[in-house]
Design a protein around this motif. Sequence first.
Motif, short mmCIF file in Angstrom:
data_model
loop_
_atom_site.label_atom_id
_atom_site.label_comp_id
_atom_site.label_asym_id
_atom_site.label_seq_id
_atom_site.Cartn_x
_atom_site.Cartn_y
_atom_site.Cartn_z
N ILE A 10 -25.66 -24.04 64.97
CA ILE A 10 -26.26 -22.77 66.27
C ILE A 10 -26.20 -22.81 66.60
O ILE A 10 -25.09 -21.90 67.16
N ALA A 11 -26.14 -23.95 67.58
CA ALA A 11 -25.91 -24.01 69.59
C ALA A 11 -26.31 -24.88 69.74
O ALA A 11 -26.49 -25.47 68.73
N ASN A 12 -25.29 -25.24 70.52
CA ASN A 12 -25.17 -26.07 71.61
C ASN A 12 -25.23 -25.74 72.75
O ASN A 12 -24.28 -25.46 73.65
N ARG A 13 -26.11 -26.14 73.12
CA ARG A 13 -27.15 -25.88 74.64
C ARG A 13 -27.50 -27.42 75.87
O ARG A 13 -27.54 -28.73 75.13
N ARG A 14 -26.14 -27.38 76.67
CA ARG A 14 -25.65 -28.63 77.60
C ARG A 14 -27.28 -28.20 78.69
O ARG A 14 -27.13 -27.55 79.28
N ALA A 17 -24.79 -33.60 82.13
CA ALA A 17 -23.95 -34.07 81.94
C ALA A 17 -24.16 -35.01 80.34
O ALA A 17 -23.29 -35.44 79.71
N ASP A 18 -25.12 -35.72 80.19
CA ASP A 18 -25.38 -36.38 79.68
C ASP A 18 -26.23 -36.29 78.16
O ASP A 18 -26.65 -37.06 77.48
N TYR A 19 -27.14 -34.92 78.66
CA TYR A 19 -28.09 -34.94 77.89
C TYR A 19 -27.74 -33.40 77.43
O TYR A 19 -26.84 -31.96 77.78
N ASN A 20 -27.55 -32.84 76.08
CA ASN A 20 -27.96 -31.72 75.48
C ASN A 20 -28.89 -31.56 74.07
O ASN A 20 -29.08 -31.83 73.87
N VAL A 21 -29.01 -29.89 73.46
CA VAL A 21 -29.81 -29.91 72.84
C VAL A 21 -29.03 -29.02 71.57
O VAL A 21 -28.34 -27.64 72.02
N LEU A 22 -28.84 -29.37 70.99
CA LEU A 22 -28.10 -29.25 69.31
C LEU A 22 -28.79 -28.27 68.37
O LEU A 22 -30.33 -28.74 67.99
N LEU A 85 -21.83 -35.69 69.69
CA LEU A 85 -22.89 -34.55 68.97
C LEU A 85 -22.98 -33.68 70.79
O LEU A 85 -23.31 -32.85 70.44
N SER A 86 -22.70 -33.74 72.14
CA SER A 86 -22.59 -34.27 72.96
C SER A 86 -21.61 -32.00 73.06
O SER A 86 -21.82 -31.65 73.98
N ARG A 87 -20.65 -32.60 72.43
CA ARG A 87 -19.30 -31.26 72.06
C ARG A 87 -19.39 -30.47 71.49
O ARG A 87 -18.21 -29.38 71.50
N VAL A 88 -20.18 -30.97 70.68
CA VAL A 88 -19.83 -30.16 68.81
C VAL A 88 -20.18 -28.70 69.20
O VAL A 88 -20.42 -28.72 70.08
N GLU A 89 -18.93 -27.31 69.17
CA GLU A 89 -19.26 -26.61 68.86
C GLU A 89 -20.15 -25.38 67.94
O GLU A 89 -19.85 -26.66 66.41
N ALA A 90 -20.84 -24.68 67.91
CA ALA A 90 -21.25 -24.00 66.74
C ALA A 90 -21.04 -23.23 66.20
O ALA A 90 -19.29 -23.52 66.22
N GLY A 91 -21.27 -22.86 64.44
CA GLY A 91 -20.14 -22.81 63.89
C GLY A 91 -19.37 -24.53 62.39
O GLY A 91 -19.43 -24.17 61.38
#
Length: 277
Positions: A10-14, A17-22, A85-91
Amino acid sequence: MPVDIDAAVIANRRLSADYNVLSLAAPEIAATARPGQFVMIKTSGGQDPLLRRPFSIFEVLRDDSGAPIGVSIFNKRVGAGTTLLSRVEAGTRLALLGPLGRPFEPVDPPAEAWMVAGGVGLAPFVTLAEALASRGTRATLFYGARRAEELYCVELFDALGVSVVLSTEDGSAGVRGRVTVPLSAALEQRPLGNPVKLYVCGPTPMMHACAQLANAHGRACDVSLEQVMGCGLGGCYSCVVQARGADAGKPHHTRTCIDGPVFDARRIVWETIAAHH
Ligand SMILES: Cc1cc2nc3c(=O)[nH]c(=O)nc-3n(C[C@H](O)[C@H](O)[C@H](O)COP(=O)(O)OP(=O)(O)OC[C@H]3O[C@@H](n4cnc5c(N)ncnc54)[C@H](O)[C@@H]3O)c2cc1C
Ligand code: FES
């Protein structure tokens, strides 16, 4: 029962540089997830990495009517899978298996809950904080990181009425030192008649230190172990640790994916656990 679904991002919130919420669309998993449970994610559509990776369920996502629609994960980039998983895009669609593992058991009032998180070990505590809030249990989060910039998502806990005690190793936010510094001080100050249960997740040496503190102060303590996992379903034995039975008898090999990841800290033979951090 866990389900295996093809979940859309649905979303990938950065966050840095090392952490994101997927965030992933997974109503079936969101509807049955309990605090501290995890999912196994296939981080690529191809062969590399071949094996799925385990992640705590960070948030249960809901629509405006409150219906569960998905889950998010709090991802720290350490290797091939977490970098994808840090780079993956919505969809994008990712194979997602869950919910898995033994959950935290939230305590009821008058007992209080103290959550203790080191770094990415924050991940299982949003769902636990929600469960505690829903039963009116007073909760505190001790959250430690190396420096202020590595403390994330504190506002989620503020919104749930959790008292937050921050610590950083360089003193740039909260108490200077490791998370055990404010935890130890709080344990010292707490009258023995006031029940409190500790819930700990973070690097293995940190969990071990917290378990020793809890033991020294006669407090119940659950830890959420983060062993390397190959299958998440009990089939591969990549996740074993030495643990004593509930009767504190002789240690035996225990699969953390199905008997854990949450354990009573007294059961764990800490010296036999390889530290990844
Ligand atoms: C129940 C459970 C819940 C988890 N929850 C989260 C979470 O919410 N967020 C998150 O970011 N991570 C979480 N992890 C850790 C995450 O699964 C690993 O970081 C991930 O599998 C590494 O995959 P990779 O392909 O990026 O790294 P790899 O290429 O497989 O390894 C890269 C480096 O990371 C180290 N490593 C591998 N696995 C782990 C591990 N389990 N702990 C520490 N270091 C490891 C390796 O030894 C190696 O040095 C959890 C693990 C478990 C068992
Ligand atoms: S991860 Fe395969 S047995 Fe636990």
